[in-house]
Design an enzyme around this catalytic site. Structure first.
Site, PDB file in Angstrom:
ATOM      1  N   ARG A 276      46.779 -32.189 -10.729  1.00 55.39           N
ATOM      2  CA  ARG A 276      46.896 -30.328 -10.728  1.00 55.39           C
ATOM      3  C   ARG A 276      47.515 -30.293 -12.547  1.00 55.39           C
ATOM      4  NH1 ARG A 276      49.867 -28.053  -6.429  1.00 55.39           N
ATOM      5  NH2 ARG A 276      50.555 -30.694  -5.858  1.00 55.39           N
ATOM      6  N   CYS A 342      42.202 -16.475  12.485  1.00 54.06           N
ATOM      7  CA  CYS A 342      43.186 -16.570  13.372  1.00 54.06           C
ATOM      8  C   CYS A 342      43.984 -17.189  13.529  1.00 54.06           C
ATOM      9  CB  CYS A 342      42.022 -16.623  14.888  1.00 54.06           C
ATOM     10  SG  CYS A 342      40.516 -14.710  14.668  1.00 54.06           S
TER      11      CYS A 342
HETATM   12  C1  LIG Z   1      47.054 -36.766  -5.621  1.00 55.61           C
HETATM   13  C2  LIG Z   1      47.503 -38.262  -6.755  1.00 55.61           C
HETATM   14  C3  LIG Z   1      46.856 -37.981  -8.255  1.00 55.61           C
HETATM   15  C4  LIG Z   1      46.834 -36.380  -8.746  1.00 55.61           C
HETATM   16  O1  LIG Z   1      48.570 -35.876  -8.430  1.00 55.61           O
HETATM   17  P1  LIG Z   1      48.538 -34.914  -9.058  1.00 55.61           P
HETATM   18  O2  LIG Z   1      49.893 -34.151  -8.998  1.00 55.61           O
HETATM   19  O3  LIG Z   1      47.658 -33.618  -8.857  1.00 55.61           O
HETATM   20  O4  LIG Z   1      48.368 -35.084 -10.817  1.00 55.61           O
HETATM   21  C5  LIG Z   1      47.690 -39.308  -9.054  1.00 55.61           C
HETATM   22  N1  LIG Z   1      47.520 -40.311  -8.211  1.00 55.61           N
HETATM   23  C6  LIG Z   1      47.414 -41.211  -6.731  1.00 55.61           C
HETATM   24  C7  LIG Z   1      47.204 -41.941  -6.299  1.00 55.61           C
HETATM   25  C8  LIG Z   1      47.370 -39.376  -6.217  1.00 55.61           C
HETATM   26  O5  LIG Z   1      47.072 -39.593  -4.742  1.00 55.61           O
END
Ligand SMILES: *Cc1c(COP(=O)(O)O)cnc(C)c1O
Length: 419
Positions: A276, A342
């Site tokens: 993210r 919907c």
């Molecule tokens: C989803 C996930 C991430 C990334 O998470 P962010 O919040 O997008 O940084 C990293 N490692 C694992 C194991 C994840 O499941």
């Protein structure tokens, strides 16, 4: 910082007006800034420059191969959670030795695919998975690098759906039990124990949960080393949050400083799995107003993007800023921005003070670069939207809009139903 800004009442991405892209590709579409993506990756990676580390971008947050390519070209690795994501990462040219494989439900064919590709390590989430990976490795005659994903039982203080490091979550192996799992792994000759991993959750806006988790991992690493189990990689997962509304997450440099400090003397290569924080604010969803209406005194702006295109508001009640692509003078009103699906849960924003949008106006849903397109679906048989990458004055379609033929691709009417 990102490269979406207003110039004289009009929203631009880098040196390209968003309106011009809409004219070219139609709506809705995801729009990403190359400059922002590159910059975010660079800042994060540089923040760890003083220690051995690998930044493995979490592909599930945005898995378009052009986007992955940006990070791979900058020296990054990829954190995958499926065979499909491994395929994408390889398409993007990733070095297999910079791929880590997370997830609670790896299938045998996926494990074999990853072994054949030669990934760095599997982040193993259960005793049974450990045995399965060992069996696959033996069968293929390829040693499997592994880390156990331990559950450090820290509260990341985020939304319950995206918190993963509490002991009641499905993820990882209980940190206390993990020693047993490591001992078991050590007896399996086709496993190469490389590290310890964790991932405490997503959209974490404080540093302390990361440091708490790291402290627990450090204790574990010391215990393991005492037993002669060599740990070379410390994978702290992803989870650093971004500003959607008024959150004030730590800057990656601050985050890195705290982690580097806490990991001092551990003599491990750090693995980070950000998703993210790299892509979230580097992308927007652009949609068009189809209709406006008032029901029982409530105003609705009906747009051509729905929960199938961006599910975060419906799924997590998450907040995305809504902005007009062209600002105009005039009154504002409180309204819900809703899609054509919907379902009553189909909304992008609720009870917002917004300009009085009119039919045909373009609307930007901000901070949609992470968990946007990747979570989209064909629900209501809506073709998935296109993705566009802007670099300076140019825009590139990095995923074409689906058509109706794509919607039924792979479907078949059995002979007995014909005639
Ligand atoms: C989803 C996930 C991430 C990334 O998470 P962010 O919040 O997008 O940084 C990293 N490692 C694992 C194991 C994840 O499941």
């Amino acid at each position: 910082m990102n490269d979406f800004k207003y110039i004289e009442q009009e929203l631009w991405c880098e040196q390209t007006p968003v309106r011009a892209v809409a004219q070219k590709v139609g709506t809705p579409f995801y729009l990403y800034s190359h400059q922002t993506l590159k910059n975010h990756f660079h800042v994060f990676d540089q923040a760890f420059a003083e220690v051995p580390h690998i930044v493995c971008f979490a592909a599930k947050s945005n898995s378009n191969i052009a986007i992955l390519r940006i990070f791979v070209a900058a020296g990054g690795g990829v954190d995958i959670v499926s065979g499909g994501e491994l395929y994408r990462a390889l398409q993007a040219g990733v070095e297999p030795r910079k791929v880590v494989y997370s997830g609670v439900g790896k299938r045998i064919d996926e494990i074999e695919y990853a072994l054949n590709a030669g990934i760095l390590m599997f982040n193993v989430e259960s005793f049974q998975e450990l045995a399965e990976i060992h069996a696959c490795a033996q069968r293929l005659g390829k040693r499997a690098g592994i880390a156990l994903r331990v559950n450090p039982d820290v509260d990341p203080q985020t939304h319950p759906y995206i918190s993963t490091g509490l002991k009641e979550n499905k993820f990882g192996v209980n940190i206390k039990k993990s020693i047993e799992a490591y001992r078991a792994a050590q007896k399996m000759p086709w496993l190469d124990i490389k590290g310890v991993s964790c991932h405490i959750g997503s959209q974490v806006t404080k540093i302390s949960p990361f440091v708490d988790a790291l402290d627990r991992l450090k204790k574990l690493i010391r215990l393991l080393r005492k037993e002669g189990i060599d740990i070379r990689y410390l994978d702290l997962g992803g989870g650093l949050g971004i500003t959607y509304r008024e959150e004030e997450p730590p800057h990656p440099v601050e985050y890195a400083k705290a982690i580097i400090g806490a990991a001092k003397g551990m003599d491990c290569t750090l693995v980070l799995e950000p998703g993210r924080v790299i892509v979230g604010n580097a992308g927007i969803l652009v949609t068009k107003v189809l209709y406006t209406k008032t029901n029982e005194g409530k105003n609705f702006v009906i747009v051509d993007a729905g929960m199938n295109d961006l599910i975060r508001p419906s799924l997590y009640n998450s907040y995305h800023q809504i902005q007009p692509v062209i600002k105009k003078k005039g009154k504002t009103q409180q309204a819900d921005i809703v899609g054509p699906i919907c379902e009553s849960g189909d909304y992008l924003a609720k009870e917002r003070q917004l300009p009085e949008f009119e039919r045909g106006e373009l609307v930007a849903v901000m901070s949609a670069g992470a968990y946007g397109f990747t979570m989209s679906s064909n629900y209501n048989s809506r073709p998935r939207v296109s993705e566009v990458l802007v670099k300076g004055r140019r825009s590139y379609v990095i995923r074409r809009r689906e058509g109706y033929a794509d919607i039924v691709r792979g479907e078949k009417i059995p002979k007995f139903l014909k005639t």
